[in-house]
Scaffold this motif. Sequence first.
Motif, PDB file in Angstrom:
ATOM      1  N   CYS A   1      -0.542   6.795   5.131  1.00 63.28           N
ATOM      2  CA  CYS A   1       0.767   6.434   5.674  1.00 63.28           C
ATOM      3  C   CYS A   1       1.887   6.775   4.694  1.00 63.28           C
ATOM      4  O   CYS A   1       2.962   7.232   5.110  1.00 63.28           O
ATOM      5  CB  CYS A   1       0.798   4.949   6.024  1.00 63.28           C
ATOM      6  SG  CYS A   1      -0.270   4.477   7.392  1.00 63.28           S
ATOM      7  N   MET A   2       1.653   6.555   3.411  1.00 63.03           N
ATOM      8  CA  MET A   2       2.661   6.897   2.410  1.00 63.03           C
ATOM      9  C   MET A   2       2.945   8.391   2.411  1.00 63.03           C
ATOM     10  O   MET A   2       4.105   8.828   2.373  1.00 63.03           O
ATOM     11  CB  MET A   2       2.180   6.448   1.027  1.00 63.03           C
ATOM     12  CG  MET A   2       3.149   6.770  -0.107  1.00 63.03           C
ATOM     13  SD  MET A   2       4.673   5.819  -0.005  1.00 63.03           S
ATOM     14  CE  MET A   2       4.040   4.195  -0.460  1.00 63.03           C
ATOM     15  N   ASP A   3       1.878   9.193   2.472  1.00 63.69           N
ATOM     16  CA  ASP A   3       2.071  10.643   2.489  1.00 63.69           C
ATOM     17  C   ASP A   3       2.814  11.089   3.742  1.00 63.69           C
ATOM     18  O   ASP A   3       3.743  11.899   3.674  1.00 63.69           O
ATOM     19  CB  ASP A   3       0.708  11.336   2.403  1.00 63.69           C
ATOM     20  CG  ASP A   3       0.826  12.839   2.309  1.00 63.69           C
ATOM     21  OD1 ASP A   3       1.071  13.352   1.191  1.00 63.69           O
ATOM     22  OD2 ASP A   3       0.687  13.520   3.340  1.00 63.69           O
ATOM     23  N   ALA A   4       2.428  10.550   4.904  1.00 63.22           N
ATOM     24  CA  ALA A   4       3.093  10.925   6.155  1.00 63.22           C
ATOM     25  C   ALA A   4       4.560  10.504   6.151  1.00 63.22           C
ATOM     26  O   ALA A   4       5.439  11.234   6.630  1.00 63.22           O
ATOM     27  CB  ALA A   4       2.364  10.313   7.349  1.00 63.22           C
TER      28      ALA A   4
ATOM     29  N   LEU B   1       0.984  -1.976  12.488  1.00 62.64           N
ATOM     30  CA  LEU B   1       2.131  -1.067  12.464  1.00 62.64           C
ATOM     31  C   LEU B   1       2.629  -0.953  11.022  1.00 62.64           C
ATOM     32  O   LEU B   1       3.046  -1.952  10.432  1.00 62.64           O
ATOM     33  CB  LEU B   1       3.256  -1.580  13.371  1.00 62.64           C
ATOM     34  CG  LEU B   1       2.926  -1.753  14.850  1.00 62.64           C
ATOM     35  CD1 LEU B   1       4.130  -2.329  15.585  1.00 62.64           C
ATOM     36  CD2 LEU B   1       2.501  -0.435  15.472  1.00 62.64           C
ATOM     37  N   TRP B   2       2.544   0.249  10.463  1.00 64.84           N
ATOM     38  CA  TRP B   2       3.138   0.538   9.157  1.00 64.84           C
ATOM     39  C   TRP B   2       4.624   0.749   9.387  1.00 64.84           C
ATOM     40  O   TRP B   2       5.039   1.659  10.106  1.00 64.84           O
ATOM     41  CB  TRP B   2       2.474   1.763   8.548  1.00 64.84           C
ATOM     42  CG  TRP B   2       3.255   2.471   7.482  1.00 64.84           C
ATOM     43  CD1 TRP B   2       4.309   3.317   7.668  1.00 64.84           C
ATOM     44  CD2 TRP B   2       3.048   2.405   6.060  1.00 64.84           C
ATOM     45  NE1 TRP B   2       4.771   3.796   6.466  1.00 64.84           N
ATOM     46  CE2 TRP B   2       4.023   3.256   5.457  1.00 64.84           C
ATOM     47  CE3 TRP B   2       2.159   1.751   5.250  1.00 64.84           C
ATOM     48  CZ2 TRP B   2       4.096   3.441   4.093  1.00 64.84           C
ATOM     49  CZ3 TRP B   2       2.240   1.949   3.884  1.00 64.84           C
ATOM     50  CH2 TRP B   2       3.190   2.765   3.317  1.00 64.84           C
ATOM     51  N   CYS B   3       5.463  -0.083   8.803  1.00 58.44           N
ATOM     52  CA  CYS B   3       6.911  -0.025   9.006  1.00 58.44           C
ATOM     53  C   CYS B   3       7.578   0.229   7.659  1.00 58.44           C
ATOM     54  O   CYS B   3       7.571  -0.645   6.784  1.00 58.44           O
ATOM     55  CB  CYS B   3       7.436  -1.319   9.623  1.00 58.44           C
ATOM     56  SG  CYS B   3       6.654  -1.762  11.196  1.00 58.44           S
TER      57      CYS B   3
ATOM     58  N   GLN C   1      11.076   0.816   1.162  1.00 58.53           N
ATOM     59  CA  GLN C   1      10.361  -0.431   1.399  1.00 58.53           C
ATOM     60  C   GLN C   1       9.366  -0.232   2.528  1.00 58.53           C
ATOM     61  O   GLN C   1       9.643   0.513   3.474  1.00 58.53           O
ATOM     62  CB  GLN C   1      11.329  -1.559   1.758  1.00 58.53           C
ATOM     63  CG  GLN C   1      12.368  -1.856   0.696  1.00 58.53           C
ATOM     64  CD  GLN C   1      13.320  -2.955   1.130  1.00 58.53           C
ATOM     65  OE1 GLN C   1      13.143  -3.576   2.164  1.00 58.53           O
ATOM     66  NE2 GLN C   1      14.350  -3.207   0.329  1.00 58.53           N
ATOM     67  N   TRP C   2       8.207  -0.894   2.420  1.00 56.93           N
ATOM     68  CA  TRP C   2       7.256  -0.861   3.539  1.00 56.93           C
ATOM     69  C   TRP C   2       6.622  -2.230   3.714  1.00 56.93           C
ATOM     70  O   TRP C   2       6.527  -3.015   2.784  1.00 56.93           O
ATOM     71  CB  TRP C   2       6.214   0.233   3.345  1.00 56.93           C
ATOM     72  CG  TRP C   2       4.959  -0.159   2.631  1.00 56.93           C
ATOM     73  CD1 TRP C   2       3.900  -0.853   3.119  1.00 56.93           C
ATOM     74  CD2 TRP C   2       4.621   0.132   1.258  1.00 56.93           C
ATOM     75  NE1 TRP C   2       2.924  -1.016   2.161  1.00 56.93           N
ATOM     76  CE2 TRP C   2       3.345  -0.409   1.010  1.00 56.93           C
ATOM     77  CE3 TRP C   2       5.273   0.810   0.238  1.00 56.93           C
ATOM     78  CZ2 TRP C   2       2.714  -0.303  -0.214  1.00 56.93           C
ATOM     79  CZ3 TRP C   2       4.647   0.914  -0.991  1.00 56.93           C
ATOM     80  CH2 TRP C   2       3.388   0.371  -1.205  1.00 56.93           C
ATOM     81  N   ASP C   3       6.214  -2.501   4.933  1.00 54.58           N
ATOM     82  CA  ASP C   3       5.583  -3.773   5.279  1.00 54.58           C
ATOM     83  C   ASP C   3       4.701  -3.539   6.493  1.00 54.58           C
ATOM     84  O   ASP C   3       4.762  -2.484   7.143  1.00 54.58           O
ATOM     85  CB  ASP C   3       6.638  -4.841   5.565  1.00 54.58           C
ATOM     86  CG  ASP C   3       6.071  -6.253   5.431  1.00 54.58           C
ATOM     87  OD1 ASP C   3       4.853  -6.371   5.181  1.00 54.58           O
ATOM     88  OD2 ASP C   3       6.827  -7.226   5.576  1.00 54.58           O
ATOM     89  N   TRP C   4       3.871  -4.534   6.826  1.00 50.91           N
ATOM     90  CA  TRP C   4       2.952  -4.443   7.952  1.00 50.91           C
ATOM     91  C   TRP C   4       3.361  -5.407   9.060  1.00 50.91           C
ATOM     92  O   TRP C   4       3.809  -6.511   8.796  1.00 50.91           O
ATOM     93  CB  TRP C   4       1.528  -4.786   7.510  1.00 50.91           C
ATOM     94  CG  TRP C   4       0.959  -3.860   6.490  1.00 50.91           C
ATOM     95  CD1 TRP C   4       0.869  -4.085   5.152  1.00 50.91           C
ATOM     96  CD2 TRP C   4       0.399  -2.571   6.722  1.00 50.91           C
ATOM     97  NE1 TRP C   4       0.282  -3.012   4.539  1.00 50.91           N
ATOM     98  CE2 TRP C   4      -0.014  -2.069   5.469  1.00 50.91           C
ATOM     99  CE3 TRP C   4       0.216  -1.784   7.854  1.00 50.91           C
ATOM    100  CZ2 TRP C   4      -0.606  -0.825   5.328  1.00 50.91           C
ATOM    101  CZ3 TRP C   4      -0.381  -0.546   7.709  1.00 50.91           C
ATOM    102  CH2 TRP C   4      -0.786  -0.070   6.464  1.00 50.91           C
TER     103      TRP C   4
END
Length: 493
Positions: free
Chosen positions: A162-165, A135-137, A119-122
């Motif tokens: 950000c997804m790749d990192a 902040l990419w969390c 899961q990701w959110d800002w």
Amino acid sequence: MEILEAYDLTGSYRAAAELAGVDHHTVKRYVLLRGKGDPTKPKLRPKMIDEFMPKIEELVERSGGRIGADKVHEKITAMGFAGTDRTTRRAVAAAKASYRAGHRRVFRPWIPEPGLWLQWDWGEGPRIAGRRTWLWCSWLAWSRFRVVIPVLDKTLPTIASCMDATLRRIGGAPTYALTDNERTVTADHIARIPVRNPQIIEIGHHYGLTIRTCVPADPQSKGGSEATVRIAKRDLVPTDVNLRAAYRDFTELEDACAAFTDEVNSKVHRAIRRRPAEALAEEVLRLHRLPDRPFTAALGTTRKVAGDATISVDSVRYSVPHQLAGQTVWARFHGDELVVTAVGEGGAVEAARHRRSTPGNPSIKDEHYPPREGKDGDRTPRATSAGEAAFLALGPGAASWLIEAAAAGARRMRPKMAEAVALAKLHGPAEVDRALGTAAIAGRFAENDLISILDHHIGRNLAEPTRASEDHSLQPGTSAWSRFGIAPEGDEH
């Protein structure tokens, strides 16, 4: 119960009262209330607001339990209610509690499986030099492993980076990735069915991910990433609560996010009773293998970094960190800014960001280059022979003398350097180095200047310089003016 038991035993109010230790009127009252419920509970009396309760319940129902007590009080007062707002608040609180009990949302517990969900959110980050940050969390559901990355925008190329990192940080790709319905992910909704952005689908296919989104305006369906955002903002955004100082630059924020990620992943998680970093070591066995190269289609166009650590975009030269010289980077424009992305071992990362410039006006940043050697561009003296090494070994004063004498075009420098080495054997290297430093400051590079300065230092016995004080002034005296205007003896004219 003791009163009723005593009455059943004696059959007399007064006898039961003596056994129970109460008045006989009390015995009579409880006997008469037998069979009518709990006699110890007080009997509810009618209230002034009772006739308005149906209207209050209607207002609470129509508003979904969101209406405030002040608005309810205003409406029922217009209907003739003469009570206080305190009575209204109590009635509204009771009506809302009853409404919530009948409309409570019940969730089936979600038990995540290893290797399935990311899961990701800002979250809004701190402002740095007046500029907004994000902040990419991200949160790996089973192991509770978190990754927080600071960024300057939320565009699709930034999501790809950000997804790749994140995936390279956790060591693999899960099956699903869950997030919000932002335009970068969901282009539209038709009959409550989300229409995916084609580019985010390409990113998912590149990493073997299926992109999913939560129900619109329903953060409960992705509570894990919501909690990650809340914790990250609580610890990373400067507030009066955490007493964190403001960040000087974006690099300091990146370091703080990296330290925060390491800290939260090394603590024992309350739900799983283990450290997320340890749980990740098991979950990574269920993750899919990552491609060797990151997804670069959304990062812009490729540029080769020249030897002077610059790239050319639209006939304008922009600087990048000097470590990228000779490598390939990706450049794209976001609004009025040029964003340069580099791909390293940790994945795609933002390497530089410039304001858009015009041909003939290159954008060069000093922080992209290593510090200069020496002062004002002069090189630090480095010995190439035994004589030069012996002279420079005297100390910093010798190095200063060499730089200043060379700049002044002094003659016979090598014999003078050999003379200084010889004097050091007689008077000590520290004395000669001090004299050389004084000569460099005063610009004295002629013959015997060094010996003169050295004799002056030794003659003064390195005494402390005379300083002005309450008892002594540096102002010259006036005794020389006492005979001004008086003719010498024998001179009448």
